[in-house]
Scaffold this motif. Sequence first.
Motif, PDB file in Angstrom:
ATOM      1  N   ARG A  57      -9.950   2.031  40.682  1.00  0.00           N
ATOM      2  CA  ARG A  57     -10.727   2.002  41.615  1.00  0.00           C
ATOM      3  C   ARG A  57     -11.996   1.794  41.509  1.00  0.00           C
ATOM      4  O   ARG A  57     -12.866   0.908  42.111  1.00  0.00           O
ATOM      5  CB  ARG A  57     -10.835   3.603  42.409  1.00  0.00           C
ATOM      6  CG  ARG A  57      -9.831   3.433  43.595  1.00  0.00           C
ATOM      7  CD  ARG A  57      -9.549   5.318  44.074  1.00  0.00           C
ATOM      8  NE  ARG A  57      -8.524   5.263  44.282  1.00  0.00           N
ATOM      9  CZ  ARG A  57      -7.895   6.345  44.618  1.00  0.00           C
ATOM     10  NH1 ARG A  57      -8.672   7.212  44.840  1.00  0.00           N
ATOM     11  NH2 ARG A  57      -6.858   6.797  45.690  1.00  0.00           N
ATOM     12  N   HIS A  58     -12.584   1.833  39.996  1.00  0.00           N
ATOM     13  CA  HIS A  58     -13.772   1.863  39.786  1.00  0.00           C
ATOM     14  C   HIS A  58     -14.177   0.574  38.329  1.00  0.00           C
ATOM     15  O   HIS A  58     -15.465   0.781  38.020  1.00  0.00           O
ATOM     16  CB  HIS A  58     -15.277   2.455  39.047  1.00  0.00           C
ATOM     17  CG  HIS A  58     -14.922   4.324  40.203  1.00  0.00           C
ATOM     18  ND1 HIS A  58     -15.210   3.771  41.443  1.00  0.00           N
ATOM     19  CD2 HIS A  58     -14.003   5.421  40.627  1.00  0.00           C
ATOM     20  CE1 HIS A  58     -15.330   5.477  42.396  1.00  0.00           C
ATOM     21  NE2 HIS A  58     -14.524   5.892  41.610  1.00  0.00           N
ATOM     22  N   ARG A  59     -13.247  -0.360  38.977  1.00  0.00           N
ATOM     23  CA  ARG A  59     -13.637  -1.661  37.589  1.00  0.00           C
ATOM     24  C   ARG A  59     -14.574  -2.625  37.608  1.00  0.00           C
ATOM     25  O   ARG A  59     -14.546  -2.765  35.936  1.00  0.00           O
ATOM     26  CB  ARG A  59     -11.833  -2.290  37.715  1.00  0.00           C
ATOM     27  CG  ARG A  59     -12.123  -3.227  39.224  1.00  0.00           C
ATOM     28  CD  ARG A  59     -10.645  -3.677  39.249  1.00  0.00           C
ATOM     29  NE  ARG A  59      -9.978  -4.579  39.850  1.00  0.00           N
ATOM     30  CZ  ARG A  59     -10.361  -3.954  41.297  1.00  0.00           C
ATOM     31  NH1 ARG A  59      -9.976  -2.566  41.373  1.00  0.00           N
ATOM     32  NH2 ARG A  59      -9.857  -4.803  42.305  1.00  0.00           N
ATOM     33  N   ARG A  60     -15.085  -2.311  38.223  1.00  0.00           N
ATOM     34  CA  ARG A  60     -16.837  -3.143  38.371  1.00  0.00           C
ATOM     35  C   ARG A  60     -17.368  -2.327  38.278  1.00  0.00           C
ATOM     36  O   ARG A  60     -18.489  -3.616  37.396  1.00  0.00           O
ATOM     37  CB  ARG A  60     -16.617  -3.125  39.793  1.00  0.00           C
ATOM     38  CG  ARG A  60     -15.904  -4.654  40.329  1.00  0.00           C
ATOM     39  CD  ARG A  60     -15.724  -5.041  41.529  1.00  0.00           C
ATOM     40  NE  ARG A  60     -15.663  -6.371  41.994  1.00  0.00           N
ATOM     41  CZ  ARG A  60     -13.717  -6.099  42.690  1.00  0.00           C
ATOM     42  NH1 ARG A  60     -13.875  -4.717  43.097  1.00  0.00           N
ATOM     43  NH2 ARG A  60     -13.136  -6.989  42.857  1.00  0.00           N
ATOM     44  N   GLU A  61     -17.137  -0.841  37.434  1.00  0.00           N
ATOM     45  CA  GLU A  61     -18.842  -0.221  37.872  1.00  0.00           C
ATOM     46  C   GLU A  61     -18.238   0.017  35.695  1.00  0.00           C
ATOM     47  O   GLU A  61     -19.413   0.519  34.914  1.00  0.00           O
ATOM     48  CB  GLU A  61     -19.024   0.951  38.237  1.00  0.00           C
ATOM     49  CG  GLU A  61     -19.026   0.281  39.602  1.00  0.00           C
ATOM     50  CD  GLU A  61     -18.991   1.484  40.235  1.00  0.00           C
ATOM     51  OE1 GLU A  61     -18.146   2.914  39.977  1.00  0.00           O
ATOM     52  OE2 GLU A  61     -18.323   1.819  41.657  1.00  0.00           O
ATOM     53  N   LEU A  62     -17.570   0.019  35.311  1.00  0.00           N
ATOM     54  CA  LEU A  62     -16.886  -0.030  34.073  1.00  0.00           C
ATOM     55  C   LEU A  62     -17.453  -0.710  33.188  1.00  0.00           C
ATOM     56  O   LEU A  62     -17.453  -1.730  32.990  1.00  0.00           O
ATOM     57  CB  LEU A  62     -15.443   0.210  33.411  1.00  0.00           C
ATOM     58  CG  LEU A  62     -14.640   1.266  34.183  1.00  0.00           C
ATOM     59  CD1 LEU A  62     -13.057   1.333  34.255  1.00  0.00           C
ATOM     60  CD2 LEU A  62     -15.092   1.867  34.384  1.00  0.00           C
ATOM     61  N   GLY A  63     -18.361  -0.189  31.920  1.00  0.00           N
ATOM     62  CA  GLY A  63     -18.800  -1.104  31.151  1.00  0.00           C
ATOM     63  C   GLY A  63     -17.505  -1.499  29.906  1.00  0.00           C
ATOM     64  O   GLY A  63     -17.005  -0.838  29.748  1.00  0.00           O
ATOM     65  N   PRO A  64     -18.203  -2.583  28.834  1.00  0.00           N
ATOM     66  CA  PRO A  64     -16.932  -2.952  28.116  1.00  0.00           C
ATOM     67  C   PRO A  64     -16.524  -1.629  26.852  1.00  0.00           C
ATOM     68  O   PRO A  64     -15.610  -2.042  26.732  1.00  0.00           O
ATOM     69  CB  PRO A  64     -17.727  -3.587  27.635  1.00  0.00           C
ATOM     70  CG  PRO A  64     -18.976  -4.122  27.683  1.00  0.00           C
ATOM     71  CD  PRO A  64     -19.604  -2.928  28.285  1.00  0.00           C
ATOM     72  N   GLY A  65     -17.078  -0.348  26.444  1.00  0.00           N
ATOM     73  CA  GLY A  65     -17.169   1.104  25.441  1.00  0.00           C
ATOM     74  C   GLY A  65     -16.408   1.560  27.014  1.00  0.00           C
ATOM     75  O   GLY A  65     -15.246   1.521  26.128  1.00  0.00           O
ATOM     76  N   ASP A  66     -16.414   1.385  27.887  1.00  0.00           N
ATOM     77  CA  ASP A  66     -15.788   2.323  28.771  1.00  0.00           C
ATOM     78  C   ASP A  66     -14.331   2.024  28.722  1.00  0.00           C
ATOM     79  O   ASP A  66     -13.628   2.802  29.090  1.00  0.00           O
ATOM     80  CB  ASP A  66     -16.301   2.518  29.841  1.00  0.00           C
ATOM     81  CG  ASP A  66     -17.754   3.323  30.041  1.00  0.00           C
ATOM     82  OD1 ASP A  66     -17.773   4.106  29.179  1.00  0.00           O
ATOM     83  OD2 ASP A  66     -18.217   2.315  31.012  1.00  0.00           O
ATOM     84  N   ARG A  67     -14.179   0.455  29.336  1.00  0.00           N
ATOM     85  CA  ARG A  67     -12.765  -0.369  28.963  1.00  0.00           C
ATOM     86  C   ARG A  67     -12.782   0.315  27.575  1.00  0.00           C
ATOM     87  O   ARG A  67     -10.457   0.278  28.010  1.00  0.00           O
ATOM     88  CB  ARG A  67     -13.132  -1.760  29.248  1.00  0.00           C
ATOM     89  CG  ARG A  67     -13.636  -2.179  30.719  1.00  0.00           C
ATOM     90  CD  ARG A  67     -13.839  -3.227  31.047  1.00  0.00           C
ATOM     91  NE  ARG A  67     -14.736  -3.636  32.581  1.00  0.00           N
ATOM     92  CZ  ARG A  67     -13.927  -4.269  32.888  1.00  0.00           C
ATOM     93  NH1 ARG A  67     -12.854  -4.237  33.592  1.00  0.00           N
ATOM     94  NH2 ARG A  67     -15.107  -4.465  34.388  1.00  0.00           N
ATOM     95  N   VAL A  68     -12.746   0.188  26.546  1.00  0.00           N
ATOM     96  CA  VAL A  68     -11.689   0.195  25.552  1.00  0.00           C
ATOM     97  C   VAL A  68     -11.588   1.181  25.386  1.00  0.00           C
ATOM     98  O   VAL A  68     -10.469   1.701  25.173  1.00  0.00           O
ATOM     99  CB  VAL A  68     -12.923  -0.568  24.123  1.00  0.00           C
ATOM    100  CG1 VAL A  68     -12.178  -0.158  22.852  1.00  0.00           C
ATOM    101  CG2 VAL A  68     -13.291  -2.201  24.341  1.00  0.00           C
ATOM    102  N   ARG A  69     -12.278   2.506  25.657  1.00  0.00           N
ATOM    103  CA  ARG A  69     -11.551   4.207  24.966  1.00  0.00           C
ATOM    104  C   ARG A  69     -10.848   4.405  26.468  1.00  0.00           C
ATOM    105  O   ARG A  69      -9.348   4.854  25.955  1.00  0.00           O
ATOM    106  CB  ARG A  69     -12.989   4.306  25.280  1.00  0.00           C
ATOM    107  CG  ARG A  69     -14.125   5.192  24.090  1.00  0.00           C
ATOM    108  CD  ARG A  69     -14.867   6.097  25.014  1.00  0.00           C
ATOM    109  NE  ARG A  69     -15.982   5.693  26.570  1.00  0.00           N
ATOM    110  CZ  ARG A  69     -17.292   4.918  25.576  1.00  0.00           C
ATOM    111  NH1 ARG A  69     -17.196   4.498  24.573  1.00  0.00           N
ATOM    112  NH2 ARG A  69     -17.845   4.668  26.526  1.00  0.00           N
TER     113      ARG A  69
END
Length: 72
Positions: free
Chosen positions: A37-49
């Motif tokens: 739902r919030h995929r556009r708000e995630l930063g690169p580090g958040d996506r990796v974690r």
Amino acid sequence: MSLGPVVLGRPVPWLGLQLLAGATVAAAAAAATSAWRHRRELGPGDRVRLGLALASAVAFVPWAAYWGLLIP
């Protein structure tokens, strides 16, 4: 030979592990849904974690199923 206290035909420690396994799967599903739902708000580090956490959850499901932790 006593197995200790039994609830619903299962030893209490085993029942606790089953509840924790179910909670783990539910938390992973909630995290995946929230991330989608919030995929556009995630930063690169958040996506990796998040990706590592969800990959671990995906690996956990067959392991828990093998040991019978996800069987009601």
